[in-house]
Design a protein around this motif. Structure first.
Motif, PDB file in Angstrom:
ATOM      1  N   LYS A   7       0.834  -1.199   0.000  1.00  0.00           N
ATOM      2  CA  LYS A   7       0.000   0.000   0.000  1.00  0.00           C
ATOM      3  C   LYS A   7       0.870   1.251   0.000  1.00  0.00           C
ATOM      4  N   THR A   8       0.416   2.249  -0.743  1.00  0.00           N
ATOM      5  CA  THR A   8       1.087   3.541  -0.740  1.00  0.00           C
ATOM      6  C   THR A   8       0.067   4.649  -0.939  1.00  0.00           C
ATOM      7  N   PRO A   9       0.039   5.650  -0.046  1.00  0.00           N
ATOM      8  CA  PRO A   9       0.809   5.737   1.201  1.00  0.00           C
ATOM      9  C   PRO A   9       0.302   4.728   2.228  1.00  0.00           C
ATOM     10  N   LYS A  10       0.983   4.665   3.367  1.00  0.00           N
ATOM     11  CA  LYS A  10       0.609   3.711   4.395  1.00  0.00           C
ATOM     12  C   LYS A  10      -0.718   4.084   5.042  1.00  0.00           C
ATOM     13  N   GLY A  11      -1.403   3.085   5.597  1.00  0.00           N
ATOM     14  CA  GLY A  11      -2.661   3.338   6.285  1.00  0.00           C
ATOM     15  C   GLY A  11      -3.521   2.092   6.344  1.00  0.00           C
ATOM     16  N   THR A  12      -4.502   2.088   7.268  1.00  0.00           N
ATOM     17  CA  THR A  12      -5.404   0.938   7.430  1.00  0.00           C
ATOM     18  C   THR A  12      -6.835   1.430   7.612  1.00  0.00           C
ATOM     19  N   ASP A  13      -7.352   2.122   6.612  1.00  0.00           N
ATOM     20  CA  ASP A  13      -8.667   2.745   6.740  1.00  0.00           C
ATOM     21  C   ASP A  13      -9.802   1.931   6.131  1.00  0.00           C
ATOM     22  N   TYR A  14      -9.493   0.881   5.360  1.00  0.00           N
ATOM     23  CA  TYR A  14     -10.526   0.171   4.620  1.00  0.00           C
ATOM     24  C   TYR A  14     -10.419  -1.341   4.788  1.00  0.00           C
ATOM     25  N   ASP A  15     -11.557  -1.998   4.765  1.00  0.00           N
ATOM     26  CA  ASP A  15     -11.607  -3.445   4.591  1.00  0.00           C
ATOM     27  C   ASP A  15     -11.817  -3.700   3.106  1.00  0.00           C
ATOM     28  N   MET A  16     -11.242  -4.781   2.602  1.00  0.00           N
ATOM     29  CA  MET A  16     -11.275  -5.023   1.161  1.00  0.00           C
ATOM     30  C   MET A  16     -11.571  -6.487   0.851  1.00  0.00           C
ATOM     31  N   VAL A  17     -12.177  -6.724  -0.300  1.00  0.00           N
ATOM     32  CA  VAL A  17     -12.377  -8.067  -0.829  1.00  0.00           C
ATOM     33  C   VAL A  17     -12.142  -8.043  -2.325  1.00  0.00           C
ATOM     34  N   LEU A  18     -11.763  -9.197  -2.865  1.00  0.00           N
ATOM     35  CA  LEU A  18     -11.665  -9.391  -4.309  1.00  0.00           C
ATOM     36  C   LEU A  18     -12.704 -10.439  -4.679  1.00  0.00           C
ATOM     37  N   ARG A  19     -13.697 -10.061  -5.472  1.00  0.00           N
ATOM     38  CA  ARG A  19     -14.798 -10.960  -5.813  1.00  0.00           C
ATOM     39  C   ARG A  19     -14.804 -11.252  -7.305  1.00  0.00           C
TER      40      ARG A  19
ATOM     41  N   ARG B 204      -4.803 -10.502   6.436  1.00  0.00           N
ATOM     42  CA  ARG B 204      -3.794  -9.905   7.300  1.00  0.00           C
ATOM     43  C   ARG B 204      -3.396  -8.561   6.728  1.00  0.00           C
ATOM     44  N   GLU B 205      -3.197  -7.578   7.597  1.00  0.00           N
ATOM     45  CA  GLU B 205      -2.877  -6.244   7.101  1.00  0.00           C
ATOM     46  C   GLU B 205      -2.040  -5.472   8.095  1.00  0.00           C
ATOM     47  N   THR B 206      -1.013  -4.791   7.594  1.00  0.00           N
ATOM     48  CA  THR B 206      -0.263  -3.813   8.362  1.00  0.00           C
ATOM     49  C   THR B 206      -0.467  -2.464   7.665  1.00  0.00           C
ATOM     50  N   ALA B 207       0.218  -1.453   8.138  1.00  0.00           N
ATOM     51  CA  ALA B 207       0.072  -0.142   7.512  1.00  0.00           C
ATOM     52  C   ALA B 207       0.614  -0.121   6.090  1.00  0.00           C
ATOM     53  N   SER B 208       1.535  -1.045   5.770  1.00  0.00           N
ATOM     54  CA  SER B 208       2.196  -0.983   4.463  1.00  0.00           C
ATOM     55  C   SER B 208       1.898  -2.162   3.540  1.00  0.00           C
ATOM     56  N   ASN B 209       1.372  -3.258   4.059  1.00  0.00           N
ATOM     57  CA  ASN B 209       1.121  -4.407   3.180  1.00  0.00           C
ATOM     58  C   ASN B 209       0.077  -5.336   3.786  1.00  0.00           C
ATOM     59  N   GLY B 210      -0.257  -6.387   3.060  1.00  0.00           N
ATOM     60  CA  GLY B 210      -1.247  -7.338   3.561  1.00  0.00           C
ATOM     61  C   GLY B 210      -1.394  -8.538   2.650  1.00  0.00           C
ATOM     62  N   ILE B 211      -2.333  -9.415   3.014  1.00  0.00           N
ATOM     63  CA  ILE B 211      -2.568 -10.647   2.268  1.00  0.00           C
ATOM     64  C   ILE B 211      -4.071 -10.870   2.113  1.00  0.00           C
TER      65      ILE B 211
END
Length: 340
Positions: free
Chosen positions: A256-268, A283-290
């Motif tokens: 993610k750029t810029p960093k942050g954790t403001d949203y939940d996401m799905v790929l459908r 799983r999510e951090t401010a800079s990346n996730g799975i």
């Protein structure tokens, strides 16, 4: 100061009635996460870990402490101790798991480690908890701190529980590992401490030491490089970097750029055989996730050649309250060619 996870439970509003009964086999991974993740926004690692533990507690209250949970597990025909069956995986995992089969009793609670699987950046542990008194509705799971070769490496965890009888619970927990380049035989220490049962906290430590090796699963993991980006409403770019697949399931790694954790996401989306598929933000951090493929709709068909996906997102609420399920499309449809 690290926040008490039982206090955090009061910050999370959750309504199990909003879920269909058939969803509970994967609910913690794909549904309940949306209702607690707001509690870990902009917090440090320790607080994130506590909030995730709290989410497991909510799940266990929903499953272990209710008739609904018993119905769900009865219908699932889950085999005790078996990670594959618990996770809804149809393929055998025998060649990848290490059988521990060790029990420790402390302060009226026995924890038995059954088996573990190391999947690069996560350690999955199957265990049994047996109490000397009957289990009430607020008997929360006991999670572990994970050490590899003497260094603490676990910063978050997730999973599920099921009640076996009035005194016994089975847990399957997945621990996210800070480092993801482990190879060879590894010295693992799992330290369980304190237990919440029937409104009381019981002091104690249950320390398990064992060796495991994830090289075989790593060799059998397929990786496909991705180059897809979508942009959230706040201007944050989500860069999908790679897709991985093995007998434990499918993942999509992102930054993610810029960093942050403001949203939940799905790929459908769907595969080329017409089967519905969905990847949830596991799983999510401010800079990346799975993103992980949910098994609510079944495992990925082994004959599928193309995955067609569209990103959706919903903003976490600014204050405590119910998480909105009003996911909105945030990017264009894209495909992943599995034949590569």
């Amino acid at each position: 100061m690290k926040k008490n996870i039982y206090d955090m439970l009061n910050e999370v509003e959750i309504d199990l009635n909003e879920y269909d009964i058939e969803d509970f086999s994967d609910i913690e991974k794909a549904k309940i996460k949306k209702n607690f993740k707001k509690s870990i926004r902009n917090k440090n690692t320790l607080y994130k870990k506590g909030a995730i533990i709290a989410s497991i507690a909510i799940l266990s209250i929903g499953l272990v402490g209710s008739n609904l949970g018993n119905q769900v597990w009865a219908c699932a025909n889950t085999i005790v101790y078996d990670i594959a069956s618990h996770l809804g995986i149809e393929k055998s995992l025998d060649e990848y798991k290490t059988v521990i089969d060790k029990s420790i009793t402390n302060n009226g609670i026995t924890i038995k480690l059954n088996e573990v699987i190391l999947d690069k950046d996560e350690l999955i542990i199957s265990s049994i908890r047996k109490y000397s008194e009957k289990i009430g509705e607020d008997s929360l799971p006991i999670t572990a701190d994970i050490y590899i070769n003497g260094k603490e490496v676990s910063d978050a965890c997730g999973g599920g529980s099921r009640k076996i009888d009035e005194y016994t619970v089975e847990d399957i927990m997945s621990y996210d590992l800070e480092e993801n380049d482990f190879s060879g035989d590894l010295n693992i220490k799992a330290v369980f401490s304190n237990a919440r049962i029937n409104g009381k906290t019981k002091k104690g430590r249950w320390v398990f030491e064992f060796k495991t090796n994830g090289d075989e699963l790593k060799l059998d993991t397929k990786e496909i490089s991705l180059n897809n980006t979508f942009t959230l409403e706040n201007g944050q770019n989500i860069i999908l970097e790679k897709y991985t697949s093995n007998n434990l399931g499918q993942k999509i790694y992102y930054s993610k750029t810029p960093k942050g954790t403001d949203y939940d996401m799905v790929l459908r989306g769907h595969d080329d055989l017409g089967n519905k598929i969905e990847f949830y933000a596991s799983r999510e951090t401010a800079s990346n996730g799975i993103f992980k493929l949910t098994t609510i709709h079944g495992n990925l068909n082994e004959n599928a050649k193309i995955l067609t996906l569209t990103p959706y997102a919903v903003k976490f609420p600014e204050k405590s309250g119910r998480m909105s399920n009003d996911f909105k499309k945030v990017g264009k449809e894209f495909t992943i060619d599995l034949s590569k």
